[in-house]
Design a protein around this motif. Structure first.
Motif, PDB file in Angstrom:
ATOM      1  N   LYS A 279      63.009  28.586  59.127  1.00 61.43           N
ATOM      2  CA  LYS A 279      64.467  28.497  59.089  1.00 61.43           C
ATOM      3  C   LYS A 279      64.943  27.795  60.351  1.00 61.43           C
ATOM      4  O   LYS A 279      64.399  28.000  61.437  1.00 61.43           O
ATOM      5  CB  LYS A 279      65.106  29.881  58.992  1.00 61.43           C
TER       6      LYS A 279
ATOM      7  N   VAL B 252      68.528  37.260  56.395  1.00 58.25           N
ATOM      8  CA  VAL B 252      69.007  36.821  57.701  1.00 58.25           C
ATOM      9  C   VAL B 252      70.522  36.758  57.693  1.00 58.25           C
ATOM     10  O   VAL B 252      71.123  36.218  56.758  1.00 58.25           O
ATOM     11  CB  VAL B 252      68.429  35.435  58.077  1.00 58.25           C
TER      12      VAL B 252
ATOM     13  N   VAL C 159      67.241  40.032  61.342  1.00 54.47           N
ATOM     14  CA  VAL C 159      66.238  39.597  60.364  1.00 54.47           C
ATOM     15  C   VAL C 159      65.592  40.846  59.768  1.00 54.47           C
ATOM     16  O   VAL C 159      65.048  41.679  60.504  1.00 54.47           O
ATOM     17  CB  VAL C 159      65.166  38.707  61.016  1.00 54.47           C
TER      18      VAL C 159
ATOM     19  N   LEU D  72      59.648  32.536  60.808  1.00 54.65           N
ATOM     20  CA  LEU D  72      59.824  33.977  60.726  1.00 54.65           C
ATOM     21  C   LEU D  72      58.670  34.519  59.909  1.00 54.65           C
ATOM     22  O   LEU D  72      58.448  34.095  58.776  1.00 54.65           O
ATOM     23  CB  LEU D  72      61.160  34.324  60.062  1.00 54.65           C
TER      24      LEU D  72
ATOM     25  N   ARG E 140      75.023  36.492  54.056  1.00 58.58           N
ATOM     26  CA  ARG E 140      73.620  36.840  54.252  1.00 58.58           C
ATOM     27  C   ARG E 140      72.745  35.890  53.438  1.00 58.58           C
ATOM     28  O   ARG E 140      73.050  35.569  52.298  1.00 58.58           O
ATOM     29  CB  ARG E 140      73.357  38.284  53.847  1.00 58.58           C
TER      30      ARG E 140
ATOM     31  N   TYR F  69      71.337  37.283  65.673  1.00 59.10           N
ATOM     32  CA  TYR F  69      71.064  37.384  64.243  1.00 59.10           C
ATOM     33  C   TYR F  69      70.183  38.608  63.976  1.00 59.10           C
ATOM     34  O   TYR F  69      69.381  39.015  64.829  1.00 59.10           O
ATOM     35  CB  TYR F  69      70.331  36.146  63.725  1.00 59.10           C
TER      36      TYR F  69
END
Length: 248
Positions: A99, A74, A109, A53, A82, A107
């Motif tokens: 991750k 996330v 982000v 990410l 979280r 999800y």
């Protein structure tokens, strides 16, 4: 005589050039630089595989290599848990973290970036697992939530129509309310709006009919905002729901 005229003309021309340069400089100085953060992450990711990410941070068009803080928040849709992950600097204004997603589903982000005395927190949704796996997981979550709402008699379902707006322009915040499967009318609806740690703004909504309520607001900055919908009704009813909206 001609020499004097030529000299005077040169002096005037030089003065005009200096004034023009100062004017351009002032115009540039009046234009504030903006902290811009772009999330770089895939729309779909595989389960049980490390996924990077990342985000690219710029200020006034220039890459920021000395951000005060960059973290990725996330969470899986439907979950209260979280995770906050601290990113490392890869160079050239890019910050990232790895991750591994082990559960299928959708999800969110959010990149929390602080730099140049400014804060920006853009948001992106990603799907973990195959579309079939994610759909099954999200469907199970919605069914579970639906069952919980059925047992919670009299609960008001709150649905925000749009989660994407444009900075600096009046935006219509519209919410649909239902109760026991029917439009919920004659309620008092208020929007609470804030970005990061900034001041909270409250806007009262007008009822448009058929369970729809609307209020006008202006989002000053780009980034992610939190919008908390407050609903009050007869019998002491008071429900609320927090949503994340993106401002471009």
């Amino acid at each position: 005589m001609r020499r004097h005229v030529g000299f005077a003309f040169a002096v005037v021309l030089l003065g005009m050039m200096i004034m023009a340069a100062c004017t351009n400089h002032n115009k540039q100085a009046e234009t504030p630089a903006v902290l811009d953060v772009k999330i770089d992450a895939p729309d779909h990711i595989d389960l049980n595989k490390p996924t990077k990410l990342a985000c690219v941070v710029t200020y006034g068009g220039e890459k920021v290599d000395d951000a005060n803080e960059v973290k990725f928040e996330v969470w899986k849709h439907g979950s209260d848990e979280r995770e906050m992950l601290e990113a490392k600097h890869d160079g050239d204004g890019r910050y990232s973290v790895e991750k591994t997603f082990t559960e299928a589903g959708t999800y969110s982000v959010v990149a929390h970036v602080t730099a140049r005395d400014m804060h920006n927190m853009p948001k992106k949704d990603i799907v973990a697992g195959s579309p079939e796996q994610a759909a099954t997981a999200d469907g199970a979550r919605e069914n579970s939530q639906g069952s919980a709402e059925e047992h919670h008699h009299g609960a008001v379902a709150i649905s925000l129509s749009s989660r994407s707006f444009e900075a600096g322009k009046p935006a219509a915040l519209t919410v649909h309310l239902t109760k026991d499967g029917k439009p919920f009318t004659n309620a008092t609806v208020r929007f609470e709006i804030w970005q990061a740690d900034n001041k909270h703004e409250f806007v009262d909504a007008d009822e448009k009919g058929n369970g729809e309520y609307e209020a006008m607001a202006t989002f000053a900055n780009k980034g992610t905002y939190s919008v908390k919908v407050h609903v009050e009704g007869s019998g002491g009813l008071h429900e609320h729901q927090v949503e994340q909206v993106t401002v471009q």
